[in-house]
Enzyme design. Structure first.
Site, PDB file in Angstrom:
ATOM      1  N   LEU A 242       0.865  -1.196   0.000  1.00  0.00           N
ATOM      2  CA  LEU A 242       0.000   0.000   0.000  1.00  0.00           C
ATOM      3  C   LEU A 242       0.890   1.230   0.000  1.00  0.00           C
ATOM      4  CD1 LEU A 242      -2.644  -0.538   2.842  1.00  0.00           C
ATOM      5  CD2 LEU A 242      -3.074  -0.588   0.374  1.00  0.00           C
ATOM      6  N   HIS A 243       0.636   2.169  -0.906  1.00  0.00           N
ATOM      7  CA  HIS A 243       1.393   3.416  -0.829  1.00  0.00           C
ATOM      8  C   HIS A 243       0.680   4.605  -1.451  1.00  0.00           C
ATOM      9  CE1 HIS A 243       2.371   2.238  -4.957  1.00  0.00           C
ATOM     10  NE2 HIS A 243       2.668   3.499  -5.169  1.00  0.00           N
ATOM     11  N   ARG A 244      -0.505   4.399  -2.050  1.00  0.00           N
ATOM     12  CA  ARG A 244      -1.179   5.530  -2.707  1.00  0.00           C
ATOM     13  C   ARG A 244      -1.570   6.583  -1.680  1.00  0.00           C
ATOM     14  NH1 ARG A 244       0.241   5.254  -7.728  1.00  0.00           N
ATOM     15  NH2 ARG A 244       0.204   3.081  -8.332  1.00  0.00           N
TER      16      ARG A 244
END
Ligand code: UD1
Length: 366
Positions: A207-209
């Site tokens: 996850l990084h958005r």
């Protein structure tokens, strides 16, 4: 025979596996010479140097050292720094890849200097203009001279935007060239075994958005989801630096660890692909991982409202998920041993995209 110099722009983690196969193919060709330019958008060893080393690209010819910053700051600094390099060492071609800020910055700079500019991975559209990558994709495709697309949906998008067909060549998915180039090393890495995860008894999370991790309330919801998912399938989570900072600031890293998730530092390419290759399922908001899981036939749940890679849903193993339905979707995927269909590989996702790129450059050089 004159040798054509080709500037290749690498900036951030997802760029390196797109640049590497083309660099190697150009280096092997007598009529081209690749020049690798690293903008420095990603700079931690495990986000950059370790991945480049995995892919046989240890030493960029130029390193612009830009680092982090606001979008305007990052984009502007890359434009200034690349403009100086491109003016002093003018190439015959410039190739930008993907959809990060450096992609757009170098495309605009190159085109304004009159350098024939190619966008590799052109034509993808999520139609979600709140994502910075969508703006980067639209603007890069609008200015680049030649558009190399990965799949027919990208060709259709460009035609609908009025791009003349002679500017577009479908070359396929270059990232999978990296996978095939490194397959023996990926298979030998045995990362799941080294973590004690055997027999596809685990899932992988990334996850990084900004939309998922920057708002503490949304991040908290996702952390609760991950705890629930972990009860269905033990999860391994290599944590992006942006996400690590947000989790720590909100005290949510402790909640994840208490739920039992295995939290890791970001992994270099070979180790990461070894981990993904052995997984039963993947939960992600990445772009590239949607494609890699389709290629590997591994169920992928994408925690986003849209994807610029719809072919991974239509022909592959990808599904869009929300915090409300991701647990049910994972249960269904596990119950069916996949998403219920045999994996299919879109045309030209075959490990030979770099060859088609070199051939297209050669055809356009004549
Ligand atoms: C960028 C890309 C995104 C891509 C992602 C992959 C843009 C707009 N975004 O997002 O499309 O999916 O890379 O990772 O170009 N940081 C470090 N070390 C690093 C790099 C970043 O600690 O080596 C931290 C910094 O705090 C930085 C933050 O991560 O401010 C975000 O980095 P940035 O390059 O702005 O965007 P990403 O979220 O990585």
């Amino acid at each position: 025979m004159s040798v054509q110099n080709v500037h290749l722009i690498a900036a951030a983690r997802p760029n390196f596996m797109k640049v590497a196969p083309l660099w190697h193919a150009l280096a092997a060709a007598a009529d081209f010479r690749p020049v690798l330019i690293h903008t420095g958008q990603h700079y931690d060893a495990n986000m950059s140097a370790d991945i480049l080393a995995d892919l046989g690209l240890s030493e960029p010819d130029f390193h612009l050292g830009i680092g982090s910053g606001s979008h305007a700051e990052q984009t502007g600094k890359v434009m200034i720094a690349y403009g100086e390099v491109a003016s002093a060492h003018r190439p015959d071609w410039l190739v930008v890849v993907g959809d990060v800020n450096s992609t757009l910055a170098c495309a605009i700079t190159g085109v304004k200097l009159g350098i024939p500019t190619v966008h590799l991975e052109a034509g993808l559209r999520s139609r979600d203009r709140s994502m910075p990558e969508e703006i980067n994709r639209i603007a890069t495709d609008a200015v680049a001279d030649i558009l190399w697309t990965p799949s027919p949906d990208a060709d259709t998008n460009l035609a609908a935007e009025g791009v003349p067909a002679d500017r577009v060549t479908r070359v396929g998915n270059i990232m999978l060239d990296s996978f095939e180039m490194k397959r023996p090393a990926i298979e030998a890495a045995a990362v799941p075994q080294s973590l004690g995860c055997n027999g596809r008894g685990y899932g992988v999370v990334t996850l990084h958005r900004p939309v998922n991790v920057d708002d503490p309330a949304q991040l908290g919801r996702l952390v609760d989801c991950l705890a629930e998912l972990h009860a269905e399938l033990p999860l391994v989570f290599p944590v992006h630096p942006r996400t690590a900072a947000r989790l720590e600031a909100a005290g949510l890293d402790r909640r994840l660890a208490a739920a039992g998730l295995r939290l890791l530092e970001p992994l270099p390419y070979i180790r990461f692909m070894s981990l993904v290759s052995g997984a039963r399922a993947v939960v992600t908001d990445s772009g590239g991982i949607q494609e890699e899981t389709t290629y590997l036939g591994i169920p992928c749940l994408t925690l986003r409202e849209s994807t610029e890679r719809p072919i991974t849903i239509q022909q592959g193993t990808n599904r869009l998920a929300t915090p409300d339905d991701v647990v049910d979707l994972l249960r269904a995927a596990l119950a069916s041993g996949g998403h219920g269909e045999a994996p299919a590989r879109p045309e030209y996702w075959d490990g030979r995209t770099a060859e088609r790129c070199v051939e297209d450059l050669r055809r356009r050089t004549r």
